[in-house]
Enzyme design. Structure first.
Site, mmCIF file in Angstrom:
data_model
loop_
_atom_site.group_PDB
_atom_site.id
_atom_site.type_symbol
_atom_site.label_atom_id
_atom_site.label_comp_id
_atom_site.label_asym_id
_atom_site.label_seq_id
_atom_site.Cartn_x
_atom_site.Cartn_y
_atom_site.Cartn_z
ATOM 1 N N HIS A 130 -20.866 -12.791 79.998
ATOM 2 C CA HIS A 130 -21.214 -12.294 81.339
ATOM 3 C C HIS A 130 -21.617 -13.455 82.246
ATOM 4 C CE1 HIS A 130 -23.335 -9.641 84.310
ATOM 5 N NE2 HIS A 130 -24.098 -10.720 84.416
ATOM 6 N N GLU A 131 -22.441 -14.357 81.747
ATOM 7 C CA GLU A 131 -22.882 -15.489 82.561
ATOM 8 C C GLU A 131 -21.717 -16.437 82.852
ATOM 9 O OE1 GLU A 131 -25.548 -15.236 84.012
ATOM 10 O OE2 GLU A 131 -26.418 -13.650 82.789
#
Length: 289
Positions: A130-131
């Site tokens: 996600h990051e």
């Protein structure tokens, strides 16, 4: 659709910023606002990553000090076609993470010790993916610019309090008063709307990178539960960076949907379950690697 919405919201933020400049000092105020925005954004573009990492007490780790974490980041960055970002760890029991950096070549991923201890391997991979999606989508730059605009609008509104603003504008003193009160609020709402839009996009892309949308969904639920119970003192001291985390680390906004920097966790989880069905995955997730 997500990028179109983001572009429209950023255009609204820019228009609001220029409007505040006009109400403050007429046409000269627009020029002042543009120069101010350029200078602040240049400074933020170059220094924001160093500032936020220092504020959050993050320490850099490498393959010797954190081999499993760094190895996972390297593997997922390779899957995403990204350069290897710097990796940082924050000493706090609250599970959370964020990404920062002006571009993929100068990016960093930071995770808390609570995240590494509280999530399994699949879930941790989902969070890191996600990051990395934020980095790939240039969200770190977008959110830096919007945060700078929001701060500049508040500063211009404060100037109007002391200097009275441009009362010859079409709205007269009413316009100046409205700007002083409503402009900072409107800027904050636009900033939060952009942040929420980018979170959905990062959830989807992150699930594609790690290949396990259900693992990311499970991680979001665990992080949300932990963030609601466990304090994050560094984040509380620096609330302006709350929008960068995967889940809002601040307790103050836990029940305030209007002023939330993140979508409701339940909505994000539902979207990830829908994506899992699109990918033909069963309700029970399989191993990440």
């Amino acid at each position: 659709m997500g990028m179109m919405r983001t572009a429209m919201l950023m255009a609204a933020m820019t228009a609001l910023f220029l409007g505040v400049g006009f109400l403050l000092a007429g046409e000269a105020g627009i020029v002042i606002a543009l120069v101010l925005a350029g200078g602040m954004n240049l400074f933020a573009w170059w220094n924001s990553d160093k500032m936020v990492l220092r504020q959050q007490g993050a320490r850099e780790v490498d393959a010797q000090s954190a081999p499993q974490l760094v190895g996972m980041v390297r593997d997922l960055a390779g899957r995403a076609g990204l350069p290897m970002p710097r990796v940082y760890v924050m000493e706090t029991p609250q599970p959370n993470a964020f990404a920062t950096g002006r571009n993929p070549e100068n990016a960093a991923v930071a995770v808390t010790t609570g995240l590494m201890q509280g999530l399994d391997r699949d879930e941790l991979a989902g969070v890191i993916a996600h990051e990395l999606a934020h980095i790939q989508n240039r969200d770190t730059l977008i959110m830096t610019i919007t945060a700078t605009f929001a701060g500049a609008i508040s500063m211009l509104a404060n100037f109007a309090i002391f200097f009275g603003g441009n009362r010859n504008n079409p709205l007269g003193i009413v316009g100046v008063l409205a700007m002083m009160i409503l402009a900072p609020l409107a800027a904050a709402l636009v900033q939060m709307a952009i942040s929420r839009t980018r979170e959905y996009a990062a959830d989807r892309r992150g699930a594609e990178i790690c290949g396990q949308p259900l693992a990311l969904a499970s991680a979001l639920e665990r992080i949300a539960g932990g963030a609601a119970r466990i304090d994050n003192p560094a984040a509380e001291r620096n609330p302006a960076a709350a929008h960068m985390f995967i889940i809002n680390p601040l307790h103050a906004h836990a029940h305030d949907r209007l002023f939330s920097t993140h979508p409701a966790t339940g909505n994000r989880v539902a979207a990830l379950h829908a994506l899992a069905r699109e990918m033909g995955q069963a309700a029970v997730r399989g191993p990440w690697a």
